[in-house]
Design an enzyme around this catalytic site. Structure first.
Site, PDB file in Angstrom:
ATOM      1  N   ARG A 106       0.823  -1.212   0.000  1.00 49.97           N
ATOM      2  CA  ARG A 106       0.000   0.000   0.000  1.00 49.97           C
ATOM      3  C   ARG A 106       0.856   1.260   0.000  1.00 49.97           C
ATOM      4  O   ARG A 106       0.524   2.260  -0.644  1.00 49.97           O
ATOM      5  CB  ARG A 106      -0.932   0.000   1.219  1.00 49.97           C
ATOM      6  CG  ARG A 106      -2.040  -1.023   1.070  1.00 49.97           C
ATOM      7  CD  ARG A 106      -2.493  -1.607   2.402  1.00 49.97           C
ATOM      8  NE  ARG A 106      -3.168  -2.867   2.146  1.00 49.97           N
ATOM      9  CZ  ARG A 106      -4.474  -2.977   1.895  1.00 49.97           C
ATOM     10  NH1 ARG A 106      -5.250  -1.912   1.915  1.00 49.97           N
ATOM     11  NH2 ARG A 106      -4.996  -4.151   1.636  1.00 49.97           N
ATOM     12  N   HIS A 149      -9.348 -10.677   2.821  1.00 46.87           N
ATOM     13  CA  HIS A 149      -8.424 -11.025   3.912  1.00 46.87           C
ATOM     14  C   HIS A 149      -9.205 -11.817   4.960  1.00 46.87           C
ATOM     15  O   HIS A 149     -10.340 -11.468   5.296  1.00 46.87           O
ATOM     16  CB  HIS A 149      -7.877  -9.724   4.503  1.00 46.87           C
ATOM     17  CG  HIS A 149      -6.729  -9.868   5.434  1.00 46.87           C
ATOM     18  ND1 HIS A 149      -6.853 -10.413   6.689  1.00 46.87           N
ATOM     19  CD2 HIS A 149      -5.424  -9.546   5.300  1.00 46.87           C
ATOM     20  CE1 HIS A 149      -5.670 -10.404   7.289  1.00 46.87           C
ATOM     21  NE2 HIS A 149      -4.774  -9.884   6.463  1.00 46.87           N
ATOM     22  N   LYS A 174       0.497 -15.318  -1.086  1.00 49.55           N
ATOM     23  CA  LYS A 174       0.821 -14.212  -0.184  1.00 49.55           C
ATOM     24  C   LYS A 174       2.095 -14.450   0.637  1.00 49.55           C
ATOM     25  O   LYS A 174       2.312 -15.566   1.115  1.00 49.55           O
ATOM     26  CB  LYS A 174      -0.354 -14.016   0.768  1.00 49.55           C
ATOM     27  CG  LYS A 174      -0.147 -12.968   1.853  1.00 49.55           C
ATOM     28  CD  LYS A 174      -1.398 -12.822   2.710  1.00 49.55           C
ATOM     29  CE  LYS A 174      -1.143 -11.816   3.838  1.00 49.55           C
ATOM     30  NZ  LYS A 174      -2.369 -11.516   4.602  1.00 49.55           N
ATOM     31  N   SER A 224      -5.522  -4.521   9.477  1.00 52.98           N
ATOM     32  CA  SER A 224      -6.173  -5.735   8.976  1.00 52.98           C
ATOM     33  C   SER A 224      -7.376  -6.119   9.839  1.00 52.98           C
ATOM     34  O   SER A 224      -7.415  -5.832  11.036  1.00 52.98           O
ATOM     35  CB  SER A 224      -5.179  -6.903   8.924  1.00 52.98           C
ATOM     36  OG  SER A 224      -4.196  -6.640   7.953  1.00 52.98           O
TER      37      SER A 224
HETATM   38 MG    MG Z   1      -3.108  -8.093   1.821  1.00 52.26          MG
END
Ligand code: MG
Length: 471
Positions: A84, A237, A310, A162
């Site tokens: 990000r 997520h 990931k 998150s």
């Molecule tokens: Mg992610």
């Protein structure tokens, strides 16, 4: 007398330019609106238009058909925070200190955030006259001085990190049990409006739908001026939540439900743009912040033909969907030109007539030649650097990729292995990274090592800010 002279002069000037434009021709549009939508941990293979057999994504498929679908588009990092940071600053995340040697991302007890000295895409577009808003997950520092509202966004509705942070499990419940049987109360994450907490815990079941509604309202509110909307979805997520309307919606299970609800929220954005007559002056981009969290079995996504997911520097960790739509401007098609989330920074500022900072290294390149001239050109980006925890694990140039270190993540193999000489893969014929050709192609390896050396020579890393956490 004077005004009639001006009229005559104008008539002469128009005549000199040839026929005047027909009266019905619309005025030249101003700078385009920019909408960047990201999903969290969505894999390369998770959308209908990228080949998923069971998950239906009609709105994203439509975006791809009307615009361009990129098959070599990358997040700059294999996990959330650094990816990000790179997207919003146009810089490899090491430069801004958005990495850690011990920690991969920011946590609720982190002390740091994206430094104030970084120039974000929101700041650059705000300075170019844009209204700016973020709807969704930030993950670049939750303390007040690091919030989106301090980084160029005028408004924010979303979650600071998150959706599996601020754990609050019943006594004795294992984390994995909670992930697979999620209750909203297990994660006491806040939902924010600007700098105020709206809910805690955030009602995650409706968060995707509400992001879509908030996005539509943002577009309505700002239809009279150029706007930049950044819409980083919280899902898919883990833990997975979806609204009641999407329970059992997909033939692809709960993960499919979640993706289909994100697709529906994308549809809310596209429909609003269409209804307000803004589509022809709006660039909409869809991508993901990193590859799928494959250690979660059927609750994680798929990287399709790519290796791993990931957290890793295999292709599955960082190569993600990249869809661009701007009817009438983008040359429709599929491109295998290389692109990166960082390039959205440089491309968007160029379209807006803003200023890309010149006082610091910028890694993003302007993707306009591919977007607006032809999807068949090689494109301005030739290389990709794959970093994990601040360490260069792999490097791509053109069709080739070298791995200096390979390592699985989240309990999945392989164990960390250092390679000297490095592994060499030809991604044009081996997108799954299975056949090492280093011994067969020494001349390519030599070229790759020279490119890596040049990359290292111009890379200056900041202090690793993710490591600053705890009391
Ligand atoms: Mg992610």
């Amino acid at each position: 007398m004077r005004s009639s002279f001006c009229l005559i002069a104008l008539a002469v000037a128009l005549a000199a330019c040839g026929a005047p434009p027909p009266a019905s021709e619309p005025a030249a549009p101003g700078p385009p609106n920019i909408v960047i939508i990201t999903a969290d941990d969505l894999g390369y293979g998770d959308l209908g238009v990228y080949g998923h057999p069971n998950i239906r994504t009609p709105h994203l498929d439509r975006m791809a058909t009307e615009g361009q679908r990129w098959t070599s588009f990358y997040s700059q990092a294999p996990v959330c925070s650094p990816s990000r940071a790179a997207l919003l600053t146009g810089r490899i995340h090491l430069r801004s200190g958005m990495f850690g040697r011990q920690q991969g991302v920011f946590f609720p007890d982190s002390h740091a955030g994206l430094p104030a000295g970084e120039v974000t895409l929101a700041e650059a577009l705000r300075d170019a006259g844009y209204a700016t808003g973020i709807i969704g997950k930030w993950h670049l520092g939750h303390l007040p001085e690091y919030l989106p509202t301090r980084h160029g966004f005028e408004t924010w509705f979303g979650i600071p990190y998150s959706n599996d942070m601020d754990w609050n499990l019943p006594e004795g419940m294992a984390n994995r049990t909670a992930y697979f049987n999620p209750e909203v109360a297990y994660w006491q994450v806040p939902l924010m409006r600007d700098e105020e907490e709206l809910e805690r815990p955030a009602e995650q079941r409706t968060v995707t739908r509400r992001y879509g509604e908030e996005a539509a309202a943002f577009i309505e509110r700002h239809q009279g001026q150029p706007f930049f909307l950044y819409l980083p979805h919280t899902m898919p997520h883990m833990p997975l939540f979806r609204s009641a309307a999407f329970e059992g919606h997909s033939a692809g299970g709960i993960y499919g439900d979640v993706i289909e609800e994100i697709d529906d929220a994308v549809g809310m954005v596209l429909d609003t743009l269409d209804r307000l007559g803004l589509s022809e002056n709006t660039l909409v981009v869809f991508t993901s912040d990193n590859g799928p969290w494959t250690s979660f079995d059927t609750h994680g996504g798929s990287s399709g033909p790519l290796r791993h997911g990931k957290g890793t520097t295999f292709e599955g960790g960082m190569r993600v969907p990249g869809i661009f739509r701007w009817p009438g401007r983008i040359e429709p098609g599929v491109t295998n030109a290389i692109g990166s989330g960082m390039d959205l920074f440089t491309t968007a500022i160029g379209l807006a007539g803003g200023e890309v900072p010149t006082d610091r290294p910028i890694d993003g390149v302007d993707l306009s030649p591919v977007l607006f001239d032809s999807p068949d050109v090689a494109g301005p980006r030739r290389t990709m650097a794959y970093y994990r925890m601040g360490e260069l694990f792999a490097f791509r140039q053109g069709q080739f990729k070298v791995h200096f270190v390979t390592q699985g993540r989240y309990g999945l193999p392989p164990e960390r292995t250092d390679h000297d000489p490095p592994l060499l893969f030809d991604l044009s014929v081996d997108v799954g990274e299975r056949y090492d050709i280093a011994a067969e192609r020494p001349e390519v390896l030599e070229e790759m090592l020279a490119a890596v050396e040049a990359h290292r020579a111009q890379m200056t890393a900041g202090e690793p800010l993710f490591d600053l956490r705890g009391s």
